[in-house]
Design a protein around this motif. Sequence first.
Motif, PDB file in Angstrom:
ATOM      1  N   GLU A  56       0.828  -1.202   0.000  1.00  0.00           N
ATOM      2  CA  GLU A  56       0.000   0.000   0.000  1.00  0.00           C
ATOM      3  C   GLU A  56       0.866   1.256   0.000  1.00  0.00           C
ATOM      4  O   GLU A  56       0.567   2.235  -0.683  1.00  0.00           O
ATOM      5  CB  GLU A  56      -0.926   0.009   1.214  1.00  0.00           C
ATOM      6  CG  GLU A  56      -1.999  -1.067   1.174  1.00  0.00           C
ATOM      7  CD  GLU A  56      -2.724  -1.232   2.488  1.00  0.00           C
ATOM      8  OE1 GLU A  56      -3.906  -1.616   2.443  1.00  0.00           O
ATOM      9  OE2 GLU A  56      -2.129  -0.980   3.555  1.00  0.00           O
ATOM     10  N   LEU A  57       1.952   1.215   0.753  1.00  0.00           N
ATOM     11  CA  LEU A  57       2.864   2.356   0.811  1.00  0.00           C
ATOM     12  C   LEU A  57       3.503   2.604  -0.554  1.00  0.00           C
ATOM     13  O   LEU A  57       3.667   3.756  -0.967  1.00  0.00           O
ATOM     14  CB  LEU A  57       3.927   2.109   1.881  1.00  0.00           C
ATOM     15  CG  LEU A  57       4.775   3.285   2.303  1.00  0.00           C
ATOM     16  CD1 LEU A  57       3.916   4.444   2.793  1.00  0.00           C
ATOM     17  CD2 LEU A  57       5.753   2.857   3.387  1.00  0.00           C
ATOM     18  N   ALA A  58       3.828   1.541  -1.271  1.00  0.00           N
ATOM     19  CA  ALA A  58       4.406   1.697  -2.611  1.00  0.00           C
ATOM     20  C   ALA A  58       3.420   2.365  -3.561  1.00  0.00           C
ATOM     21  O   ALA A  58       3.810   3.196  -4.388  1.00  0.00           O
ATOM     22  CB  ALA A  58       4.835   0.336  -3.158  1.00  0.00           C
ATOM     23  N   ILE A  59       2.136   2.049  -3.428  1.00  0.00           N
ATOM     24  CA  ILE A  59       1.110   2.686  -4.262  1.00  0.00           C
ATOM     25  C   ILE A  59       1.019   4.173  -3.934  1.00  0.00           C
ATOM     26  O   ILE A  59       0.909   5.024  -4.824  1.00  0.00           O
ATOM     27  CB  ILE A  59      -0.250   1.978  -4.060  1.00  0.00           C
ATOM     28  CG1 ILE A  59      -0.181   0.565  -4.639  1.00  0.00           C
ATOM     29  CG2 ILE A  59      -1.387   2.783  -4.693  1.00  0.00           C
ATOM     30  CD1 ILE A  59      -1.354  -0.318  -4.246  1.00  0.00           C
ATOM     31  N   ILE A  60       1.086   4.496  -2.653  1.00  0.00           N
ATOM     32  CA  ILE A  60       1.041   5.899  -2.224  1.00  0.00           C
ATOM     33  C   ILE A  60       2.248   6.664  -2.756  1.00  0.00           C
ATOM     34  O   ILE A  60       2.121   7.777  -3.256  1.00  0.00           O
ATOM     35  CB  ILE A  60       0.964   5.982  -0.685  1.00  0.00           C
ATOM     36  CG1 ILE A  60      -0.381   5.434  -0.205  1.00  0.00           C
ATOM     37  CG2 ILE A  60       1.186   7.408  -0.202  1.00  0.00           C
ATOM     38  CD1 ILE A  60      -0.460   5.199   1.286  1.00  0.00           C
ATOM     39  N   VAL A  61       3.427   6.050  -2.664  1.00  0.00           N
ATOM     40  CA  VAL A  61       4.651   6.696  -3.165  1.00  0.00           C
ATOM     41  C   VAL A  61       4.527   6.956  -4.662  1.00  0.00           C
ATOM     42  O   VAL A  61       4.891   8.035  -5.143  1.00  0.00           O
ATOM     43  CB  VAL A  61       5.898   5.844  -2.848  1.00  0.00           C
ATOM     44  CG1 VAL A  61       7.109   6.306  -3.636  1.00  0.00           C
ATOM     45  CG2 VAL A  61       6.199   5.882  -1.363  1.00  0.00           C
ATOM     46  N   ASP A  62       3.985   5.999  -5.394  1.00  0.00           N
ATOM     47  CA  ASP A  62       3.815   6.178  -6.835  1.00  0.00           C
ATOM     48  C   ASP A  62       2.874   7.349  -7.128  1.00  0.00           C
ATOM     49  O   ASP A  62       3.159   8.185  -7.989  1.00  0.00           O
ATOM     50  CB  ASP A  62       3.275   4.891  -7.459  1.00  0.00           C
ATOM     51  CG  ASP A  62       3.128   5.010  -8.959  1.00  0.00           C
ATOM     52  OD1 ASP A  62       4.129   5.312  -9.639  1.00  0.00           O
ATOM     53  OD2 ASP A  62       1.995   4.809  -9.455  1.00  0.00           O
ATOM     54  N   ALA A  63       1.774   7.417  -6.387  1.00  0.00           N
ATOM     55  CA  ALA A  63       0.823   8.516  -6.593  1.00  0.00           C
ATOM     56  C   ALA A  63       1.452   9.863  -6.243  1.00  0.00           C
ATOM     57  O   ALA A  63       1.242  10.856  -6.953  1.00  0.00           O
ATOM     58  CB  ALA A  63      -0.434   8.284  -5.757  1.00  0.00           C
ATOM     59  N   LEU A  64       2.213   9.906  -5.173  1.00  0.00           N
ATOM     60  CA  LEU A  64       2.886  11.154  -4.792  1.00  0.00           C
ATOM     61  C   LEU A  64       3.899  11.565  -5.854  1.00  0.00           C
ATOM     62  O   LEU A  64       4.002  12.745  -6.201  1.00  0.00           O
ATOM     63  CB  LEU A  64       3.569  10.995  -3.431  1.00  0.00           C
ATOM     64  CG  LEU A  64       2.639  10.954  -2.229  1.00  0.00           C
ATOM     65  CD1 LEU A  64       3.384  10.438  -1.008  1.00  0.00           C
ATOM     66  CD2 LEU A  64       2.050  12.330  -1.965  1.00  0.00           C
ATOM     67  N   TYR A  65       4.634  10.601  -6.377  1.00  0.00           N
ATOM     68  CA  TYR A  65       5.620  10.898  -7.413  1.00  0.00           C
ATOM     69  C   TYR A  65       4.933  11.482  -8.649  1.00  0.00           C
ATOM     70  O   TYR A  65       5.389  12.476  -9.212  1.00  0.00           O
ATOM     71  CB  TYR A  65       6.394   9.630  -7.780  1.00  0.00           C
ATOM     72  CG  TYR A  65       7.458   9.882  -8.817  1.00  0.00           C
ATOM     73  CD1 TYR A  65       8.703  10.391  -8.444  1.00  0.00           C
ATOM     74  CD2 TYR A  65       7.223   9.627 -10.162  1.00  0.00           C
ATOM     75  CE1 TYR A  65       9.678  10.636  -9.391  1.00  0.00           C
ATOM     76  CE2 TYR A  65       8.193   9.867 -11.110  1.00  0.00           C
ATOM     77  CZ  TYR A  65       9.421  10.376 -10.718  1.00  0.00           C
ATOM     78  OH  TYR A  65      10.386  10.617 -11.659  1.00  0.00           O
ATOM     79  N   ARG A  66       3.818  10.863  -9.044  1.00  0.00           N
ATOM     80  CA  ARG A  66       3.083  11.378 -10.206  1.00  0.00           C
ATOM     81  C   ARG A  66       2.563  12.789  -9.941  1.00  0.00           C
ATOM     82  O   ARG A  66       2.581  13.646 -10.825  1.00  0.00           O
ATOM     83  CB  ARG A  66       1.937  10.442 -10.588  1.00  0.00           C
ATOM     84  CG  ARG A  66       2.456   9.193 -11.309  1.00  0.00           C
ATOM     85  CD  ARG A  66       1.345   8.272 -11.784  1.00  0.00           C
ATOM     86  NE  ARG A  66       0.930   7.423 -10.658  1.00  0.00           N
ATOM     87  CZ  ARG A  66      -0.308   7.381 -10.173  1.00  0.00           C
ATOM     88  NH1 ARG A  66      -1.260   8.106 -10.700  1.00  0.00           N
ATOM     89  NH2 ARG A  66      -0.599   6.601  -9.157  1.00  0.00           N
ATOM     90  N   ASN A  67       2.139  13.054  -8.705  1.00  0.00           N
ATOM     91  CA  ASN A  67       1.670  14.387  -8.352  1.00  0.00           C
ATOM     92  C   ASN A  67       2.817  15.395  -8.413  1.00  0.00           C
ATOM     93  O   ASN A  67       2.634  16.522  -8.875  1.00  0.00           O
ATOM     94  CB  ASN A  67       1.033  14.382  -6.968  1.00  0.00           C
ATOM     95  CG  ASN A  67       0.580  15.760  -6.566  1.00  0.00           C
ATOM     96  OD1 ASN A  67       1.283  16.466  -5.846  1.00  0.00           O
ATOM     97  ND2 ASN A  67      -0.583  16.151  -7.032  1.00  0.00           N
ATOM     98  N   LEU A  68       3.995  14.999  -7.956  1.00  0.00           N
ATOM     99  CA  LEU A  68       5.150  15.899  -7.978  1.00  0.00           C
ATOM    100  C   LEU A  68       5.600  16.217  -9.396  1.00  0.00           C
ATOM    101  O   LEU A  68       6.261  17.232  -9.619  1.00  0.00           O
ATOM    102  CB  LEU A  68       6.314  15.293  -7.179  1.00  0.00           C
ATOM    103  CG  LEU A  68       6.123  15.271  -5.670  1.00  0.00           C
ATOM    104  CD1 LEU A  68       7.216  14.432  -5.018  1.00  0.00           C
ATOM    105  CD2 LEU A  68       6.105  16.677  -5.102  1.00  0.00           C
TER     106      LEU A  68
END
Length: 54
Positions: free
Chosen positions: A7-19
């Motif tokens: 789940e944390l990896a999914i969150i990191v991916d979403a944050l990266y895309r947002n950045l």
Amino acid sequence: MAASTDELAIIVDALYRNLDTPTPVFGAQDWYDLATEEIARRSEPASPDAYGAA
């Protein structure tokens, strides 16, 4: 409740895309940094899955 590593990896991916957008959400960089540090900590040998968890 703590997020699983997956789940944390999914969150990191979403944050990266947002950045990677012209106007990232305020605080996204800090959340991304914290989440990537947590993933790195969890990938260390003999590391519990979450702080204080067995």
